[in-house]
Design a protein around this motif. Structure first.
Motif, mmCIF file in Angstrom:
data_model
loop_
_atom_site.group_PDB
_atom_site.id
_atom_site.type_symbol
_atom_site.label_atom_id
_atom_site.label_comp_id
_atom_site.label_asym_id
_atom_site.label_seq_id
_atom_site.Cartn_x
_atom_site.Cartn_y
_atom_site.Cartn_z
ATOM 1 N N GLN A 230 0.823 -1.209 0.000
ATOM 2 C CA GLN A 230 0.000 0.000 0.000
ATOM 3 C C GLN A 230 0.862 1.266 0.000
ATOM 4 O O GLN A 230 0.444 2.298 -0.523
ATOM 5 C CB GLN A 230 -0.958 -0.013 1.181
ATOM 6 C CG GLN A 230 -2.220 -0.848 0.954
ATOM 7 C CD GLN A 230 -1.937 -2.321 0.757
ATOM 8 O OE1 GLN A 230 -1.119 -2.911 1.471
ATOM 9 N NE2 GLN A 230 -2.590 -2.935 -0.202
ATOM 10 N N LEU B 111 1.656 1.535 -3.531
ATOM 11 C CA LEU B 111 0.412 1.882 -4.216
ATOM 12 C C LEU B 111 0.167 3.378 -4.128
ATOM 13 O O LEU B 111 -0.214 4.018 -5.124
ATOM 14 C CB LEU B 111 -0.762 1.117 -3.586
ATOM 15 C CG LEU B 111 -2.172 1.567 -3.982
ATOM 16 C CD1 LEU B 111 -2.402 1.379 -5.482
ATOM 17 C CD2 LEU B 111 -3.218 0.811 -3.162
ATOM 18 N N GLY C 55 -9.306 -6.145 -1.332
ATOM 19 C CA GLY C 55 -8.905 -7.492 -1.713
ATOM 20 C C GLY C 55 -9.462 -8.546 -0.772
ATOM 21 O O GLY C 55 -9.323 -8.442 0.442
ATOM 22 N N TYR D 152 -10.771 -6.527 -5.936
ATOM 23 C CA TYR D 152 -9.752 -6.599 -6.986
ATOM 24 C C TYR D 152 -9.040 -7.946 -7.034
ATOM 25 O O TYR D 152 -8.228 -8.212 -7.928
ATOM 26 C CB TYR D 152 -8.732 -5.458 -6.855
ATOM 27 C CG TYR D 152 -8.002 -5.325 -5.539
ATOM 28 C CD1 TYR D 152 -6.942 -6.157 -5.193
ATOM 29 C CD2 TYR D 152 -8.350 -4.308 -4.633
ATOM 30 C CE1 TYR D 152 -6.253 -6.004 -4.010
ATOM 31 C CE2 TYR D 152 -7.667 -4.143 -3.445
ATOM 32 C CZ TYR D 152 -6.622 -4.985 -3.134
ATOM 33 O OH TYR D 152 -5.938 -4.832 -1.949
ATOM 34 N N TYR D 153 -9.358 -8.833 -6.086
ATOM 35 C CA TYR D 153 -8.708 -10.142 -6.064
ATOM 36 C C TYR D 153 -9.450 -11.083 -7.020
ATOM 37 O O TYR D 153 -10.092 -12.045 -6.616
ATOM 38 C CB TYR D 153 -8.692 -10.697 -4.638
ATOM 39 C CG TYR D 153 -7.768 -11.881 -4.431
ATOM 40 C CD1 TYR D 153 -6.385 -11.717 -4.491
ATOM 41 C CD2 TYR D 153 -8.271 -13.146 -4.166
ATOM 42 C CE1 TYR D 153 -5.533 -12.798 -4.297
ATOM 43 C CE2 TYR D 153 -7.425 -14.231 -3.966
ATOM 44 C CZ TYR D 153 -6.056 -14.049 -4.038
ATOM 45 O OH TYR D 153 -5.208 -15.122 -3.848
ATOM 46 N N PHE E 41 -5.813 -10.780 -11.300
ATOM 47 C CA PHE E 41 -4.943 -10.401 -10.187
ATOM 48 C C PHE E 41 -4.259 -11.632 -9.612
ATOM 49 O O PHE E 41 -3.056 -11.611 -9.310
ATOM 50 C CB PHE E 41 -5.757 -9.695 -9.104
ATOM 51 C CG PHE E 41 -4.922 -9.149 -7.976
ATOM 52 C CD1 PHE E 41 -4.476 -7.836 -7.997
ATOM 53 C CD2 PHE E 41 -4.556 -9.955 -6.902
ATOM 54 C CE1 PHE E 41 -3.685 -7.336 -6.966
ATOM 55 C CE2 PHE E 41 -3.778 -9.479 -5.873
ATOM 56 C CZ PHE E 41 -3.344 -8.153 -5.906
ATOM 57 N N ILE F 68 -2.107 -3.451 -7.960
ATOM 58 C CA ILE F 68 -3.358 -2.953 -7.360
ATOM 59 C C ILE F 68 -3.729 -1.607 -7.969
ATOM 60 O O ILE F 68 -4.897 -1.354 -8.296
ATOM 61 C CB ILE F 68 -3.215 -2.837 -5.824
ATOM 62 C CG1 ILE F 68 -2.953 -4.206 -5.203
ATOM 63 C CG2 ILE F 68 -4.478 -2.217 -5.215
ATOM 64 C CD1 ILE F 68 -2.578 -4.155 -3.729
ATOM 65 N N LYS G 270 -5.208 -2.044 -11.355
ATOM 66 C CA LYS G 270 -6.576 -2.569 -11.250
ATOM 67 C C LYS G 270 -7.558 -1.449 -10.944
ATOM 68 O O LYS G 270 -8.665 -1.408 -11.509
ATOM 69 C CB LYS G 270 -6.654 -3.634 -10.148
ATOM 70 C CG LYS G 270 -5.926 -4.921 -10.440
ATOM 71 C CD LYS G 270 -6.556 -5.710 -11.569
ATOM 72 C CE LYS G 270 -7.882 -6.307 -11.163
ATOM 73 N NZ LYS G 270 -8.438 -7.170 -12.239
#
Length: 283
Positions: A15, A18, A94, A114-115, A119, A271, A274
């Motif tokens: 993260q 991200l 996720g 998003y999983y 992914f 991520i 996505k």
């Protein structure tokens, strides 16, 4: 694309990267729970705007009660988070399930998990590279000189096997499905039914488990070399009883969440992409 403030809540090194990725792409980003001093939930309340996108980690929660926040001394409950959200927010997380999923549906707050398959496939590649790093940290012999058993033949196993074979390793795949065993043989591996593992376990220097079920039984562990190591890549309930391994003095390396530990920059960017793709489709 309409600009909506993005608020990252919780997570690990993925993260952090991200956040950097999204800022580079022009997003307005705030974060909560990525640092020790994030200890005031009113601070989070002030970050969230009426239509903010809330980005949760992978997994979004480990205990079905609080958001996964390993870098913060403070926890935030699912209840507390929902007290800040409204129907115009978007929750992007996720492995959204359990209490979190129920609350999202009850509150009619839009969400996206998003999983998904795409992914998972990309994450499997990163997990395999993490597994390789784990191996190099725990062996005292040249990698190609060892004998490796891989249990299961899902996405993570296939990527791990492919990486090991590219490095000229001797790999045997143990899988229930005959077609999976055939594919492993085509890829240059040996292959055996999973039921043969207990009989053959003494041949290996490393056993890499990818099956989230107790398929490594006491007989299997008892037959292993004392110096054999088990690399556990599966999620709970894992592939074995760890107490049995300790009883037989077999070393187990619990290697979960490898993309967040060993390839967090790549994982964070996946991520971020996505999220970008989702927002483009939404527009």
């Amino acid at each position: 694309m309409k600009t909506r403030k993005t608020v990252i809540v919780g997570g690990d090194k993925r993260q952090k990267y991200l956040k950097e990725y999204l800022v580079e792409k022009g997003f307005t980003v705030d974060s909560y729970g990525l640092f020790d001093w994030d200890d005031d939930t009113d601070k989070l309340k002030g970050m969230i705007e009426e239509d903010s996108i809330i980005v949760l980690p992978l997994p979004a929660t480990r205990n079905d009660k609080t958001i996964f926040m390993p870098f913060s001394k403070k926890e935030i409950s699912i209840d507390r988070l929902f007290s800040f959200l409204g129907s115009k927010n978007l929750v992007f997380g996720g492995i959204i399930k359990g209490e979190l999923l129920s609350r999202l549906r009850e509150s009619e707050i839009p969400y996206y998990d998003y999983y998904d398959q795409t992914f998972i496939e990309k994450n499997a590649v990163l997990t395999a590279f993490g597994a390789l790093k784990i191996l190099l940290e725990h062996i005292d012999f040249a990698l190609p000189l060892g004998k490796y058993a891989v249990t299961g033949y899902g996405k993570v196993a296939r990527e791990t096997v492919s990486l090991l074979k590219s490095l000229s390793c001797d790999v045997t795949v143990f899988a229930r499905n005959p077609s999976q065993r055939e594919d492993a043989i085509i890829k240059g591996c040996k292959a055996e039914p999973l039921t043969s593992l207990s009989r053959l376990s003494g041949e290996f220097d490393i056993v890499i488990n990818t099956v989230p079920a107790h398929i490594i039984h006491e007989e299997t562990i008892a037959n292993m070399k004392k110096e054999c190591k088990i690399i556990e890549l599966a999620s709970a309930p894992f592939g074995l009883d760890f107490d049995l391994a300790r009883k037989h003095s077999v070393d187990v390396v619990k290697a979960i969440g490898l993309p967040g530990k060993y390839t967090p920059k790549s994982a964070g960017e996946i991520i971020g992409k996505k999220l970008q793709d989702f927002l483009q489709r939404e527009e």
